[in-house]
Design a protein around this motif. Structure first.
Motif, PDB file in Angstrom:
ATOM      1  N   ASP A   1     -11.457  12.256  -5.144  1.00 48.82           N
ATOM      2  CA  ASP A   1     -11.337  11.243  -6.035  1.00 48.82           C
ATOM      3  C   ASP A   1      -9.666  10.319  -5.891  1.00 48.82           C
ATOM      4  O   ASP A   1      -9.964   9.236  -5.950  1.00 48.82           O
ATOM      5  CB  ASP A   1     -12.552  10.924  -6.266  1.00 48.82           C
ATOM      6  CG  ASP A   1     -12.333  11.088  -7.740  1.00 48.82           C
ATOM      7  OD1 ASP A   1     -12.018  12.828  -7.862  1.00 48.82           O
ATOM      8  OD2 ASP A   1     -12.347  10.690  -9.217  1.00 48.82           O
ATOM      9  N   GLN A   2      -8.932  11.036  -6.557  1.00 49.92           N
ATOM     10  CA  GLN A   2      -7.516  10.588  -6.856  1.00 49.92           C
ATOM     11  C   GLN A   2      -7.450  10.381  -5.894  1.00 49.92           C
ATOM     12  O   GLN A   2      -5.995   9.415  -6.104  1.00 49.92           O
ATOM     13  CB  GLN A   2      -7.235  11.980  -7.933  1.00 49.92           C
ATOM     14  CG  GLN A   2      -7.832  12.573  -9.100  1.00 49.92           C
ATOM     15  CD  GLN A   2      -7.378  13.538  -9.550  1.00 49.92           C
ATOM     16  OE1 GLN A   2      -7.381  14.417  -8.901  1.00 49.92           O
ATOM     17  NE2 GLN A   2      -7.442  13.911 -10.408  1.00 49.92           N
ATOM     18  N   LEU A   3      -7.059  10.217  -4.805  1.00 50.51           N
ATOM     19  CA  LEU A   3      -5.979  10.622  -3.315  1.00 50.51           C
ATOM     20  C   LEU A   3      -6.693   9.149  -2.803  1.00 50.51           C
ATOM     21  O   LEU A   3      -6.030   8.617  -1.886  1.00 50.51           O
ATOM     22  CB  LEU A   3      -6.299  11.200  -2.655  1.00 50.51           C
ATOM     23  CG  LEU A   3      -5.923  12.740  -3.442  1.00 50.51           C
ATOM     24  CD1 LEU A   3      -5.407  13.772  -2.177  1.00 50.51           C
ATOM     25  CD2 LEU A   3      -4.961  12.095  -4.127  1.00 50.51           C
ATOM     26  N   LYS A   4      -8.081   7.816  -3.822  1.00 52.87           N
ATOM     27  CA  LYS A   4      -8.350   7.105  -2.817  1.00 52.87           C
ATOM     28  C   LYS A   4      -6.314   5.548  -2.428  1.00 52.87           C
ATOM     29  O   LYS A   4      -5.955   5.936  -3.218  1.00 52.87           O
ATOM     30  CB  LYS A   4      -9.810   6.204  -3.691  1.00 52.87           C
ATOM     31  CG  LYS A   4      -9.711   6.711  -4.205  1.00 52.87           C
ATOM     32  CD  LYS A   4     -11.657   5.904  -4.440  1.00 52.87           C
ATOM     33  CE  LYS A   4     -12.476   6.873  -4.443  1.00 52.87           C
ATOM     34  NZ  LYS A   4     -13.711   6.504  -5.629  1.00 52.87           N
ATOM     35  N   GLY A   5      -6.696   4.859  -1.273  1.00 50.77           N
ATOM     36  CA  GLY A   5      -5.688   4.574  -1.188  1.00 50.77           C
ATOM     37  C   GLY A   5      -4.153   5.399  -0.410  1.00 50.77           C
ATOM     38  O   GLY A   5      -3.121   4.718  -1.046  1.00 50.77           O
ATOM     39  N   LEU A   6      -4.095   6.693  -0.893  1.00 56.05           N
ATOM     40  CA  LEU A   6      -3.306   7.428  -0.437  1.00 56.05           C
ATOM     41  C   LEU A   6      -3.276   8.070   0.152  1.00 56.05           C
ATOM     42  O   LEU A   6      -2.110   8.542   1.113  1.00 56.05           O
ATOM     43  CB  LEU A   6      -2.693   7.914  -1.627  1.00 56.05           C
ATOM     44  CG  LEU A   6      -1.750   8.628  -2.131  1.00 56.05           C
ATOM     45  CD1 LEU A   6      -0.437   8.101  -2.236  1.00 56.05           C
ATOM     46  CD2 LEU A   6      -1.698   9.875  -3.280  1.00 56.05           C
ATOM     47  N   ALA A   7      -4.296   9.026   0.339  1.00 57.72           N
ATOM     48  CA  ALA A   7      -4.038  10.019   1.557  1.00 57.72           C
ATOM     49  C   ALA A   7      -6.184   9.939   1.467  1.00 57.72           C
ATOM     50  O   ALA A   7      -7.128   8.958   1.758  1.00 57.72           O
ATOM     51  CB  ALA A   7      -3.885  11.667   1.100  1.00 57.72           C
ATOM     52  N   LEU A   8      -6.218  10.228   3.142  1.00 60.99           N
ATOM     53  CA  LEU A   8      -6.895  10.254   4.163  1.00 60.99           C
ATOM     54  C   LEU A   8      -7.459  11.922   4.659  1.00 60.99           C
ATOM     55  O   LEU A   8      -6.650  12.185   5.348  1.00 60.99           O
ATOM     56  CB  LEU A   8      -6.905   9.481   5.131  1.00 60.99           C
ATOM     57  CG  LEU A   8      -8.410   8.730   5.504  1.00 60.99           C
ATOM     58  CD1 LEU A   8      -9.209   7.883   4.737  1.00 60.99           C
ATOM     59  CD2 LEU A   8      -8.198   7.681   7.587  1.00 60.99           C
ATOM     60  N   VAL A   9      -8.605  11.855   4.675  1.00 59.25           N
ATOM     61  CA  VAL A   9      -9.504  13.456   4.589  1.00 59.25           C
ATOM     62  C   VAL A   9      -9.991  13.599   5.867  1.00 59.25           C
ATOM     63  O   VAL A   9     -11.230  12.207   6.050  1.00 59.25           O
ATOM     64  CB  VAL A   9     -10.584  13.900   4.064  1.00 59.25           C
ATOM     65  CG1 VAL A   9     -11.193  14.653   4.541  1.00 59.25           C
ATOM     66  CG2 VAL A   9      -9.792  13.556   2.500  1.00 59.25           C
ATOM     67  N   ASP A  10     -10.266  13.398   7.719  1.00 59.00           N
ATOM     68  CA  ASP A  10     -10.694  13.717   8.311  1.00 59.00           C
ATOM     69  C   ASP A  10     -11.402  14.503   8.543  1.00 59.00           C
ATOM     70  O   ASP A  10     -10.747  15.937   8.897  1.00 59.00           O
ATOM     71  CB  ASP A  10      -8.962  13.982   9.734  1.00 59.00           C
ATOM     72  CG  ASP A  10     -10.192  13.933  11.234  1.00 59.00           C
ATOM     73  OD1 ASP A  10     -10.941  13.636  11.501  1.00 59.00           O
ATOM     74  OD2 ASP A  10      -9.184  13.925  11.895  1.00 59.00           O
ATOM     75  N   LYS A  11     -12.920  14.505   8.711  1.00 56.84           N
ATOM     76  CA  LYS A  11     -13.693  15.247   8.662  1.00 56.84           C
ATOM     77  C   LYS A  11     -14.617  15.585   9.993  1.00 56.84           C
ATOM     78  O   LYS A  11     -15.043  16.977  10.395  1.00 56.84           O
ATOM     79  CB  LYS A  11     -14.814  14.836   8.100  1.00 56.84           C
ATOM     80  CG  LYS A  11     -14.718  14.295   5.879  1.00 56.84           C
ATOM     81  CD  LYS A  11     -15.559  14.624   5.652  1.00 56.84           C
ATOM     82  CE  LYS A  11     -15.304  13.346   3.866  1.00 56.84           C
ATOM     83  NZ  LYS A  11     -16.386  13.097   3.135  1.00 56.84           N
TER      84      LYS A  11
END
Length: 389
Positions: A301-311
């Motif tokens: 949750d520290q990476l909002k707007g920085l990185a995206l997880v592909d589930k």
């Protein structure tokens, strides 16, 4: 020039009772220079009127290829021409009914000349400041440190506060606030952004010192940091990195910093992700936790707007996607996001559109306007309202 008798005759023809009207009469005539195009009308909300009456300025900003905006000290407004079916007259010195003395003699006739006229006026609407250009300008010449040959030998564009005020379509307060948000600093009178590798080098010096001295992350002394690290980097750069990644406070006359765990973890994640197209999520989380300073916990949750997880991929992956790299225009932003991923959950897309929300506008309202919702495996998702090429 009309006489009182002519005025009374006109009132009688119009079947108006003089007793129901103010005694003063304005007789209008066109002046010799009256015409359109010489003056522009601007409709102002009470707050902006108060700004002008207090002696402050309103500034119109924009280059030739940009739609003009009007800026007060702290707000930005779109400017659009609004047409009106009634002709608007410019009459210098014209008094309103409230300004006229109701007890004036009944024969008062005021002769006024029309200086100009218009069938439209400028309408203002509060808008988001256009700040994306600010980072773009400063990234033309990021600061790589005092030993950088580029900084010593080449002449790149550098910008003072006055330069930015003339180039950025935002109010002064909005620009200065954004300079803080992007951690810009003044070096020799010019605003600069630190080159990311140099920024991480400075942060690493600080975190290593914290570890070696066994300091609490909530109480890092400025004076000792400057004494210990001053021989490695300029003292103003050490203080800048502490200001960027910590909260300054004073205790017993000494200056301390409480380090921001989330921001430090986020920066280290960016460092790990920037050279990889995609990263195995579980492997990334393991390396990331090992890389952050002792006592800090790395969380997605520290990476909002920085990185995206592909589930949807197997194994799950993560990749760099910075919100500041996306278009500033609403439709272009959504087009870009839907070209990256066809369907988004609200949780995933929110960090990438939150900054588009106008005053009192919600993310839900934006999604309703620019996206279409559906349900996939029991989860609400959003896709584009228009085909994406």
């Amino acid at each position: 020039m009309r006489s009182r008798a002519e005025v009374d005759a006109t009132l009688q023809t119009a079947k108006l009772n003089p007793a129901e009207l103010l005694p003063a009469v304005h007789c209008l005539s066109f002046g010799p220079q009256a015409g359109t195009g010489d003056c522009c009308l601007l409709q102002l909300e009470p707050g902006l009127c108060a700004e002008l009456e207090a002696g402050r300025s309103l500034v119109i900003r924009g280059e030739k290829d940009e739609q003009a905006v009007l800026c007060s000290k702290d707000k930005t407004y779109d400017m659009k021409i609004a047409d009106t079916s009634n002709m608007l007259l410019f009459i210098p010195g014209c008094k309103t009914p409230e300004e006229l003395n109701a007890d004036q003699a009944s024969c008062d006739i005021i002769h006024s000349q029309i200086a100009g006229f218009s069938n439209n006026y400028w309408e203002l609407r509060r808008c988001r400041p256009k700040l994306k250009k600010l980072r773009k300008l400063l990234m033309e010449d990021p600061y790589e440190g005092p030993d950088s040959r580029k900084d010593q030998t080449l002449t790149f564009s550098k910008y003072t506060t006055e330069d930015l005020l003339s180039l950025i379509q935002a109010s002064e307060e909005e620009i200065l606030h954004q300079l803080q948000v992007i951690d810009a600093c003044k070096i020799e009178g010019y605003w600069r952004i630190l080159e990311f590798d140099y920024e991480m080098k400075l942060l690493n010096h600080v975190t290593q010192l914290i570890d070696s001295e066994s300091w609490s992350l909530s109480k890092v002394p400025l004076r000792t940091c400057l004494e210990e690290l001053g021989s490695l980097e300029p003292r103003e750069m050490i203080e800048h990195i502490l200001l960027s990644y910590g909260r300054k406070y004073i205790d017993d006359g000494e200056v301390y910093f409480e380090m921001h765990e989330d921001k430090i973890c986020r920066a280290i994640a960016q460092m790990l992700l920037q050279n990889a197209v995609k990263f195995n999520l579980s492997e990334f989380q393991e390396v990331w936790q090992q890389s952050v300073p002792e006592g800090m916990t790395a969380r997605l949750d520290q990476l909002k707007g920085l990185a995206l997880v592909d589930k949807t991929s197997r194994p799950e992956t993560i990749f760099l996607l910075k919100v500041e790299d996306l278009p500033e225009d609403n439709q272009e932003r959504f087009n870009s996001l839907f070209s990256i991923r066809e369907k988004w959950t609200e949780v995933d897309i929110t960090p990438y559109i939150q900054d588009l929300c106008a005053e009192k506008q919600t993310v839900g309202a934006l999604l309703t306007k620019y996206a279409r919702s559906s349900t996939q495996n029991g989860v609400k998702v959003y896709n584009s309202r228009r085909p994406i090429s």
